[in-house]
Scaffold this motif. Sequence first.
Motif, PDB file in Angstrom:
ATOM      1  N   LYS A 120       0.858  -1.241  -0.028  1.00  0.00           N
ATOM      2  CA  LYS A 120      -0.039  -0.086  -0.133  1.00  0.00           C
ATOM      3  C   LYS A 120       0.866   1.444  -0.106  1.00  0.00           C
ATOM      4  O   LYS A 120       0.710   2.200  -0.617  1.00  0.00           O
ATOM      5  CB  LYS A 120      -0.853  -0.277   1.214  1.00  0.00           C
ATOM      6  N   PHE A 121       2.051   0.989   0.515  1.00  0.00           N
ATOM      7  CA  PHE A 121       2.768   2.446   0.628  1.00  0.00           C
ATOM      8  C   PHE A 121       3.249   2.606  -0.758  1.00  0.00           C
ATOM      9  O   PHE A 121       2.997   4.022  -1.231  1.00  0.00           O
ATOM     10  CB  PHE A 121       4.174   2.026   1.270  1.00  0.00           C
ATOM     11  N   PHE A 122       3.539   1.562  -1.766  1.00  0.00           N
ATOM     12  CA  PHE A 122       3.886   1.999  -2.977  1.00  0.00           C
ATOM     13  C   PHE A 122       2.769   2.279  -3.712  1.00  0.00           C
ATOM     14  O   PHE A 122       2.983   3.230  -4.632  1.00  0.00           O
ATOM     15  CB  PHE A 122       4.481   0.548  -3.650  1.00  0.00           C
ATOM     16  N   GLU A 123       1.509   2.105  -3.389  1.00  0.00           N
ATOM     17  CA  GLU A 123       0.608   2.555  -4.117  1.00  0.00           C
ATOM     18  C   GLU A 123       0.074   3.798  -3.848  1.00  0.00           C
ATOM     19  O   GLU A 123      -0.121   4.771  -4.515  1.00  0.00           O
ATOM     20  CB  GLU A 123      -0.806   1.259  -3.915  1.00  0.00           C
ATOM     21  N   GLU A 124      -0.057   4.376  -2.488  1.00  0.00           N
ATOM     22  CA  GLU A 124      -0.274   5.395  -2.126  1.00  0.00           C
ATOM     23  C   GLU A 124       0.704   6.466  -2.401  1.00  0.00           C
ATOM     24  O   GLU A 124       0.267   7.609  -2.748  1.00  0.00           O
ATOM     25  CB  GLU A 124      -0.218   5.394  -0.489  1.00  0.00           C
ATOM     26  N   THR A 125       1.975   6.310  -2.707  1.00  0.00           N
ATOM     27  CA  THR A 125       2.878   7.267  -3.118  1.00  0.00           C
ATOM     28  C   THR A 125       3.138   7.161  -4.524  1.00  0.00           C
ATOM     29  O   THR A 125       3.978   7.839  -5.079  1.00  0.00           O
ATOM     30  CB  THR A 125       4.284   6.764  -2.454  1.00  0.00           C
ATOM     31  N   LYS A 126       2.484   6.070  -5.137  1.00  0.00           N
ATOM     32  CA  LYS A 126       2.764   6.126  -6.726  1.00  0.00           C
ATOM     33  C   LYS A 126       4.382   5.845  -6.887  1.00  0.00           C
ATOM     34  O   LYS A 126       4.668   6.223  -8.235  1.00  0.00           O
ATOM     35  CB  LYS A 126       1.961   7.027  -7.359  1.00  0.00           C
ATOM     36  N   ILE A 127       4.715   5.264  -6.232  1.00  0.00           N
ATOM     37  CA  ILE A 127       6.431   4.984  -6.394  1.00  0.00           C
ATOM     38  C   ILE A 127       6.409   3.660  -7.255  1.00  0.00           C
ATOM     39  O   ILE A 127       6.047   2.654  -6.622  1.00  0.00           O
ATOM     40  CB  ILE A 127       7.224   4.785  -5.196  1.00  0.00           C
TER      41      ILE A 127
END
Lengths: 379, 428
Positions: A338-345
Amino acid sequence: MGYDPKNPMEGRITDLGPKYYGDMLPPVIKENKGKWLYHEILEPGVLVHVSETGAKVFTVRCGSPRLVTVSYVRDVCDVADKHCDGHVRWTTRNNIEFMVDAEEKVGPLKETLKGYGNSFPIGGTGASVSNIVHTQGWVHCHTPATDASGPVKAVMDDLFEYFTSMKLPAQVRIALACCLNMCGAVHASDIAILGIHRTPPMIDHERITGVCEIPLAIAACPLGAIKPAKAEVNGEEIKTVKVNNERCMFCGNCYTMCPAMPLADPEGDGIAILVGGKVSNAKSAPKFSKLVVPFLPNTTPRWPETVEVIRNILEAYAKGAKKYERVGEWAERIGWEKFFEETKIPFTDKSIDDYRLAYDTWRTTAQFKFTSHTAAYTK
Amino acid sequence: MAKHETPLLDELEKGPWPSFVTDLKRQAETKPECWDILGQLELSYKDRITHWKHGGIVGVFGYGGGIVGRYSDVPAQFPGVEHFHTVRIAQPSGLYYTTENLRALMDLWEKYGSGVTNMHGSTGDMIFLGTRTENLEPLFWDLTHDLGQDLGGSGSNLRTPACCLGESRCEWACYDSQEICNHLTQHYQDEIHRPAFPYKFKFKFSACPNDCVAAIARSDFSVIGTWKDNIRIDQAAVKEYMADNAEYPSNGGAHKGGDWGPFDIQKEVIDLCPTQCMWMEGDELKIDDAECTRCMHCINVMPRALRPGAEKGASILIGAKAPILDGAQFSTLVIPFIEVNKESDFEEVIDVIEKVWDWWMEVGKNRERVGETMQRVGLPTFLSVMEVEPLPQHVKEPRSNPYVFWKEEEVPGGWDRDVKEFRKRHAA
């Protein structure tokens, strides 16, 4: 009498150590040391501490670029002489703190500080982005993969509003190290900027025998990529080393040990971003920072790609995290997917550990969240 | 008048954060070598590589460290930075200064150096950035004779110790971090100035588990304050927090800029306690202190209502380091609780330090941090070296693999066995 080069040991004084801190404390501090009852942050950059004697000390915290000249320090002294009876201190994040013993002295002190233009911005307290702990970069070091002072200035300019306010879920510690020796705090910061190389060292066969202790260069490699070798220089066989490029991950430690193995490269070098580290024990145990962006270019003079990624992470965190949650606590609660999704990284193989104890970081559970990354599996 | 054009660095004069470029340019008016610092840095911004040569070995007689030598790789272009050595100056514990002392240091540096500093280096030293070799001894002479101050550490030795500001301006300090930091710095001057170790070794002293000097991450020997009795609760102040009295802001006011709604003790304190050892009984806050791990969260959130206990001391953790070589490490808990006594000249802590050193100086490999030596020999061996009984507190969890070493004397009958005797009961 001064230093006499003909008699170097004559009159020499050694082993004095630092000046005794107790001789330089402001009177209100000296009188109330060990007696403090509580504190409050009155506004961004301004604290009050209250003693069991009833005494109060008011502290005004200012940002500083760390790399400062004697003129700048003399300005600090002028302010401290005018308002603080000639006392001042620095923090462990290289901010400057001016202390006064009465509330009515705070306003005039702040006015004086504002009179120095950008030199002494007030802030860095509470749930803010305080100063960036950083390193030498191209100003003084021989092994950096990026600069320190420049990227720090660029990032702090962009995040300035967060230095002068306290609107985040918790304090956000940003650190920079210009190579992975990580002088400072990069391995344990909420957001970390790390200089990295992507090219193996070059080997200067003409110089290596004269300038390197070859076994040390071999022992310097964490992956055993360096082995002894022979080469021909001007028709003579010399002892040198050979680097297995397939095993080299560009740490630069062999160059630290051996001047004949330089690896700096304008295109290869750049910045990686790590997040989620902390040192305090509050709520969760100390955490290491984790690599989320493997490479951003050294775009001098203002590193716009790095600045953008950091703001993006900070804003996603500010939006998603709960009160008191550090960046790493937020990322672990929602899950790194989710971190990668929320930050769009974009997630890449570079974030997957493949060094020694890597297995401990892989997902050995069926518990995960479906995200945009798994779209191909849920069509 | 600019000595070098610096179009790239000029961009870093813009924006609200204090600009090191603007500061250096101002200094260049009286210290022209600052133009060469800027000039060479501009070249690095253009080339995107460093322009400092590898290494550099300089110093002062009597010491094996304290000064980091540095030479430009473009000295013809920038003669002002041909030599650009860094001098580490031992800083006062807690970084409190008088302007009298600071001005004297700045005058000294203007006389002998570039006029550029770092306030401060990551380990804690005041850094004088950039001077020539021939200035080092005269600078050291004046520093010691006129100012009564010394260099810091560099190389394979005890580096300059550092601490949080401790009791000087914090209600959470569980011991006098400044006093022990200063005392041990003086006590170990020889170990700081003359490298005698396999590699570098750092001390850091944080007076509570908030760890404001990052001891657990940035020192081989980390002393972190704690207490062993009960958290002191002021129930009247708890009520003020719960009533949202403006004079009792949560977290000491750290969240004043955000819109987090009224203070909710259940949500912000009780539910966030990592061991769930807090509850409300009527309007009284209760803590089961036997279950508390002293993380500081509740105290951080309600500084006017909660205080660390009165029986104070510290935990000692050992072995933190950055990634090179074998990966980054935090310090590992070795001594759960130790008294930190000025009256005994900190003898208890000194005993622990010297046990580590006596062993590590013998068995540590070249350029092996103590944290790596601990990993190589294993924590059980390290604990026996330290003469510390193994405790469950030494691990996050027990091992899951069964590859356990036993000593021969722990096994009845020992290891010397005769296979022929074995065959009498078990034919091949």
